[in-house]
Design a protein around this motif. Sequence first.
Motif, short mmCIF file in Angstrom:
data_model
loop_
_atom_site.label_atom_id
_atom_site.label_comp_id
_atom_site.label_asym_id
_atom_site.label_seq_id
_atom_site.Cartn_x
_atom_site.Cartn_y
_atom_site.Cartn_z
N ASN A 1 0.76 -1.12 0.04
CA ASN A 1 -0.05 0.02 -0.15
C ASN A 1 0.79 1.22 -0.05
O ASN A 1 0.02 2.49 -0.10
CB ASN A 1 -0.95 0.07 1.10
CG ASN A 1 -1.79 -1.31 1.34
OD1 ASN A 1 -2.56 -1.63 0.67
ND2 ASN A 1 -1.32 -2.19 2.28
N SER A 2 2.24 1.33 0.13
CA SER A 2 2.75 2.60 0.33
C SER A 2 4.42 2.19 0.00
O SER A 2 4.80 0.96 -0.34
CB SER A 2 2.76 2.83 1.71
OG SER A 2 3.55 2.23 2.49
N GLY A 3 5.02 3.22 -0.31
CA GLY A 3 6.52 3.00 -0.38
C GLY A 3 7.25 2.44 0.68
O GLY A 3 8.05 1.52 0.42
N SER B 1 19.78 9.27 1.75
CA SER B 1 18.73 8.54 1.19
C SER B 1 17.70 8.77 2.15
O SER B 1 17.35 9.26 2.86
CB SER B 1 19.08 6.98 1.20
OG SER B 1 19.33 6.54 2.65
N PHE B 2 16.29 8.47 1.36
CA PHE B 2 14.98 8.18 2.01
C PHE B 2 14.37 7.10 1.49
O PHE B 2 14.24 6.81 0.47
CB PHE B 2 14.05 9.72 1.58
CG PHE B 2 12.83 9.68 2.46
CD1 PHE B 2 12.80 9.67 3.92
CD2 PHE B 2 11.65 9.05 1.87
CE1 PHE B 2 11.79 9.79 4.54
CE2 PHE B 2 10.67 9.08 2.71
CZ PHE B 2 10.54 9.38 3.98
N HIS B 3 13.94 6.22 2.49
CA HIS B 3 13.21 4.82 2.25
C HIS B 3 11.84 4.64 3.05
O HIS B 3 11.29 3.63 2.68
CB HIS B 3 14.06 3.82 2.56
CG HIS B 3 15.39 3.85 1.79
ND1 HIS B 3 15.26 3.78 0.32
CD2 HIS B 3 16.54 4.10 1.95
CE1 HIS B 3 16.57 3.82 -0.16
NE2 HIS B 3 17.56 4.08 0.82
N GLY B 4 11.49 5.72 3.83
CA GLY B 4 10.32 5.71 4.58
C GLY B 4 10.01 5.73 5.88
O GLY B 4 11.15 6.16 6.46
N ARG B 5 9.02 5.65 6.59
CA ARG B 5 8.80 6.20 7.91
C ARG B 5 8.59 4.78 8.89
O ARG B 5 8.27 5.15 10.05
CB ARG B 5 7.78 7.27 8.10
CG ARG B 5 8.08 8.28 7.45
CD ARG B 5 9.44 9.15 7.67
NE ARG B 5 9.31 10.58 7.31
CZ ARG B 5 9.23 11.47 8.22
NH1 ARG B 5 9.29 11.33 9.48
NH2 ARG B 5 9.43 12.81 7.81
N LEU C 1 19.64 1.53 -2.84
CA LEU C 1 19.78 2.81 -3.34
C LEU C 1 18.86 3.42 -4.04
O LEU C 1 17.79 2.35 -4.63
CB LEU C 1 21.16 2.77 -4.17
CG LEU C 1 22.56 2.35 -3.54
CD1 LEU C 1 23.57 2.19 -4.67
CD2 LEU C 1 22.97 3.41 -2.70
N GLU C 2 18.70 4.59 -4.19
CA GLU C 2 17.53 5.14 -4.99
C GLU C 2 18.39 5.49 -6.37
O GLU C 2 19.48 5.90 -6.27
CB GLU C 2 17.29 6.57 -4.39
CG GLU C 2 16.27 6.41 -3.11
CD GLU C 2 16.30 7.85 -2.37
OE1 GLU C 2 15.36 8.58 -2.69
OE2 GLU C 2 17.20 7.88 -1.58
N PRO C 3 17.75 5.31 -7.38
CA PRO C 3 18.37 5.64 -8.81
C PRO C 3 18.83 6.95 -9.00
O PRO C 3 19.68 7.47 -9.41
CB PRO C 3 17.38 5.13 -9.91
CG PRO C 3 16.22 4.83 -9.07
CD PRO C 3 16.31 4.63 -7.50
N GLY D 1 15.47 11.34 -4.05
CA GLY D 1 14.42 12.24 -4.05
C GLY D 1 14.49 13.33 -3.14
O GLY D 1 14.99 14.44 -3.33
N GLU D 2 13.96 12.86 -1.85
CA GLU D 2 13.89 13.71 -0.68
C GLU D 2 15.33 14.26 -0.37
O GLU D 2 15.51 15.28 0.35
CB GLU D 2 13.42 12.71 0.43
CG GLU D 2 12.13 12.07 0.44
CD GLU D 2 11.09 12.93 0.48
OE1 GLU D 2 10.25 12.74 -0.71
OE2 GLU D 2 10.92 14.19 1.15
N GLY D 3 16.44 13.50 -0.32
CA GLY D 3 17.87 13.91 0.00
C GLY D 3 18.21 15.14 -1.01
O GLY D 3 19.39 15.42 -0.80
C1 LIG Z 1 8.15 8.75 -0.63
C2 LIG Z 1 9.25 7.77 -0.46
C3 LIG Z 1 9.13 6.69 0.24
C4 LIG Z 1 8.04 6.29 1.13
O1 LIG Z 1 6.82 6.26 0.64
P1 LIG Z 1 5.48 6.32 1.55
O2 LIG Z 1 4.43 5.88 0.58
O3 LIG Z 1 5.60 7.67 2.15
O4 LIG Z 1 5.59 5.31 2.71
C5 LIG Z 1 10.26 5.68 0.21
N1 LIG Z 1 11.28 5.94 -0.70
C6 LIG Z 1 11.36 6.99 -1.53
C7 LIG Z 1 12.36 6.97 -2.50
C8 LIG Z 1 10.19 7.84 -1.43
O5 LIG Z 1 10.57 9.09 -2.19
#
Ligand SMILES: *Cc1c(COP(=O)(O)O)cnc(C)c1O
Length: 426
Positions: free
Chosen positions: A121-123, A155-159, A213-215, A218-220
């Motif tokens: 359901n989510s990232g 990096s950003f991978h979620g919460r 890794l993110e390709p 984004g958030e970073g």
């Molecule tokens: C937004 C994001 C997530 C988290 O996704 P959610 O749907 O908010 O849980 C994970 N990875 C990346 C690269 C994102 O931009």
Amino acid sequence: MTIDTLISNHNLSVSAATVVKPFDSDNFKESVMDTYARFPIALERGAGCRVWDSTGKEYLDLVAGIATCTLGHAHPAMVETVTRQIQTLHHVSNLFYIPVQGQLAQWLVQHSCAEKVFLCNSGAEANEAAIKLARKYAHTVQNIEHPVMLTANASFHGRTLATITATGQPKYQKNFAPLVPGFHYVPYNEIQAIEAAISELDEGDRAVSAILLEPLQGEGGVRPGEVAYFQAIRRICDETGILLILDEVQAGMGRTGKLWGYENLGIEPDIFTSAKGLGGGIPIGAMMCKQHCDVFAPGDHASTFGGNPFACAVALTVCQTIERENLLENVQARGEQLRTGLRALAAKYLALITDVRGWGLIHGMELAADSEITAADVVKAAIAEGLLLVPAGAKVLRFVPPLIVTETEVNLALQILEKAIAAVQA
Ligand SMILES: *Cc1c(COP(=O)(O)O)cnc(C)c1O
């Protein structure tokens, strides 16, 4: 009720909503937890790349729910699918076969390097599933008792707990210790750091089992991955059997001008995840992998909502619309136009704007570290002028419009942005 009446009723109730009582943010804050620093407007309606707030003011939307509303707002194809699917079947358990889940998975397999798909359901959930898959792969295939996953700084991978651990930014981890063991951070786009970590961490029954890794980060701060870096990682993974996992939650689904971010890097991951753009704003996530990594068996992983008929039907419509409307071509053309316009602004405001970077319709504009002006200042000024933007960190403005954005809209956004920059500098 027919689909036509439903759609026209929907439009009626939506326009009626613009004349009701003004939005009261104090009242809102009385019951909603204070987890977001919100900009002071309340959004009530959208169409295409435009949204309207509670006072009726119109904005050009270059946020798209943060790179999520692939087809913009109220796209007729989405309205049609949402209406049809809610009337037919919206949710059943994964204890039964769900045909449209199979159709979506098949589309994803046919349009990527993946051979198997798990829907959630989510990232964060998609990444959580990838982390679990890699852990099981470590124990059952790689024979690593204490597997370590390498992830990147910024990096950003979620919460969720595992995904904030994977996220290489201390601000997201503060006060949530103890974190999940088995993660190690390296600087992004530096191949020596990966090589050093793999050899340093290889000790006793501990070893690196996967690299996440993110390709494009984004958030970073909207930082594209470097081709040479990712190709070297791919070679290392091929030689060692380490898994390469790509977080395509923000970069995937056409945002970069290719369907998947990895296509910009000339490599294929073993596992990758998608979410944001996949459902065009309807919550859905996917964790996908090559056949050899598919070590999950019945009972290993599950989700009540994951892959339900409603979300899958909408995501399939988003996928098919990207194809039917040749949206990747639009992303490439509009991306080029956006980059050219942003670079022209950077040339004009040399002291303030230090960099413009990105792929397709995900671009970042970096503001000078020594300037007092922050990304949030420019966002506020842009909102006042009728343009929605989102920061990516303190000093980077992020541009992630719907993939249907037009030439006229990109030009208008650039004009409004210039006004906003002039206003914050005044
Ligand atoms: C937004 C994001 C997530 C988290 O996704 P959610 O749907 O908010 O849980 C994970 N990875 C990346 C690269 C994102 O931009």
